[in-house]
Design an enzyme around this catalytic site. Structure first.
Site, short mmCIF file in Angstrom:
data_model
loop_
_atom_site.label_atom_id
_atom_site.label_comp_id
_atom_site.label_asym_id
_atom_site.label_seq_id
_atom_site.Cartn_x
_atom_site.Cartn_y
_atom_site.Cartn_z
N SER A 185 -0.71 -10.11 -9.06
CA SER A 185 -0.97 -10.03 -7.63
C SER A 185 -1.60 -11.28 -7.04
O SER A 185 -2.30 -11.22 -6.05
CB SER A 185 -1.86 -8.83 -7.32
N TYR A 259 -1.68 -8.35 0.83
CA TYR A 259 -2.26 -7.04 1.07
C TYR A 259 -3.10 -6.91 2.33
O TYR A 259 -3.71 -5.88 2.56
CB TYR A 259 -3.10 -6.63 -0.15
N ARG A 298 10.65 -5.91 -9.83
CA ARG A 298 10.81 -6.75 -8.64
C ARG A 298 10.57 -8.19 -9.05
O ARG A 298 9.57 -8.48 -9.74
CB ARG A 298 9.80 -6.36 -7.55
N ASP A 300 10.28 -12.32 -7.93
CA ASP A 300 9.97 -13.22 -6.83
C ASP A 300 10.61 -14.59 -7.07
O ASP A 300 10.63 -15.10 -8.21
CB ASP A 300 8.46 -13.38 -6.69
N GLU A 312 8.32 -14.97 -10.96
CA GLU A 312 7.85 -13.96 -11.91
C GLU A 312 8.52 -12.63 -11.63
O GLU A 312 9.06 -12.40 -10.55
CB GLU A 312 6.33 -13.80 -11.85
N GLY A 318 4.20 -3.16 -6.11
CA GLY A 318 3.53 -2.37 -5.09
C GLY A 318 4.42 -1.26 -4.55
O GLY A 318 5.63 -1.44 -4.38
#
Length: 349
Positions: A185, A259, A298, A300, A312, A318
């Site tokens: 994160s 976030y 997911r 990136d 990654e 999330g």
């Protein structure tokens, strides 16, 4: 047909504890209640497990609450007086565990191995895929091995390497991007324009981490794209979603940009053109497969000069109502209640 009893594990000891609480609120509210009875199990910041003692558990709205405020309300509303011994989890009759955890011990294979030992199936990837995806250095080596573009990188080990010497003699130019090899994160990540800045950031990370990834900074369009698996008989049919373009208002897509409401603009589907979209879909699926991911993932990317460079892969991305995979599923007309059913069904394969 009787409902299956599902444990929803959330919280955890990683730096993404509060994000896990938010994701799991959405998961708890969305899982198909005609098929599943859901028991939320809170893992606090010290690693203690808190399990409801009532037959119809509650999940308080975490909006605006601190970790302490939420945990107190969760325990009170579910009549929990003390934590349970995690080794007793197998005695509660759970058919499967839905992992609403993120980062650290929730995503790196440790909780997956624990559940395997307990004989409790779980959503998401297994031990090996989880550990490989969390280890950005080894994941990059795998991505390179199948021809997916990766920006030049190297790893520093707090015990085995001389960070200052390496950073003063990098085989690729500054600026560079620096992050914990095993972090999640974007916690403790940052850009360094000079060797001195890099040394300062690496020293900061080494306070709590043993390994650091240093990578040539590639500038361009930031995108992220999910992969879902749909059960077909006893087979898993993996397919890519559509990409999301991320336009952070800060210098890069860091923890706050991810976030904090309004800290970044997210555009789904990403306006990157059909050719790049197809390449991203191909690469994300290949990343999912080479790591051995299961259920969903997911990945990136940064698109620079028309080339998508992989950053990654996340095995437990999330899952709030506005997170990237729910956005991408919605763009394709896929309901998240159905996605969660797929994940639970696949967990039992």
């Amino acid at each position: 047909m009787p409902k299956l009893k599902i444990a929803l594990l959330f919280g955890g000891v990683s730096g993404e504890h509060i994000i896990s609480i938010r994701s799991s609120a959405f998961i708890f509210a969305t899982i198909d209640r005609e098929k599943y009875d859901v028991c939320p199990i809170y893992i606090d910041m010290s690693g203690k497990f808190w399990i409801p003692t009532i037959t119809d558990p509650n999940y308080p709205d975490p909006t605006g609450k601190s970790e302490t405020e939420f945990s107190q309300e969760f325990n009170k509303s579910n009549q929990i007086e003390s934590p349970i011994d995690p080794s007793q989890l197998g005695k509660h009759g759970f058919t499967s565990a839905f992992l609403g955890l993120h980062g650290g011990a929730g995503e790196d294979g440790r909780i997956q191995g624990f559940l395997d030992t307990m004989g409790i199936p779980h959503t998401g990837s297994g031990v090996l895929a989880s550990a490989l995806a969390m280890d950005k250095f080894r994941a990059n080596l795998l991505f390179q091995s199948i021809g997916i573009p990766v920006a030049p990188f190297l790893e520093l080990d707090r015990v085995q390497s001389d960070p200052r010497k390496v950073l003063l003699n990098l085989p690729f130019p500054f600026p560079v991007f620096i992050k914990p090899t095993l972090g999640g994160s974007s916690v403790n990540t940052g850009m360094a324009k000079t060797a001195e800045e890099a040394i300062t950031l690496v020293d900061k990370i080494f306070v709590s981490e043993d390994r650091v990834l240093v990578q040539k900074l590639v500038s361009g369009t930031e995108v992220s794209i999910g992969v879902l698996e749909k059960p077909e008989g006893k087979k898993r049919n993996a397919f890519s979603l559509v990409p999301t373009e991320i336009r952070p208002k800060s210098e890069f897509f860091d923890f706050e940009a991810k976030y904090t409401k309004g800290a970044s603009e997210e555009i789904t589907p990403a306006p990157v053109g059909e050719k790049i979209t197809q390449t991203l879909q191909d690469y994300s699926l290949k990343c999912h497969v080479i790591l051995g991911c299961k259920g969903y993932s997911r990945t990136d990317f940064i698109i620079s000069d028309g080339i998508p460079y992989v950053l990654e892969t996340n095995t437990l991305p999330g899952m709030t109502g506005t997170s990237l995979i729910p956005q991408q599923a919605k763009a394709l007309g896929i309901d998240m209640k159905q996605v969660f059913t797929w994940l639970l069904e696949i967990s039992l394969f």
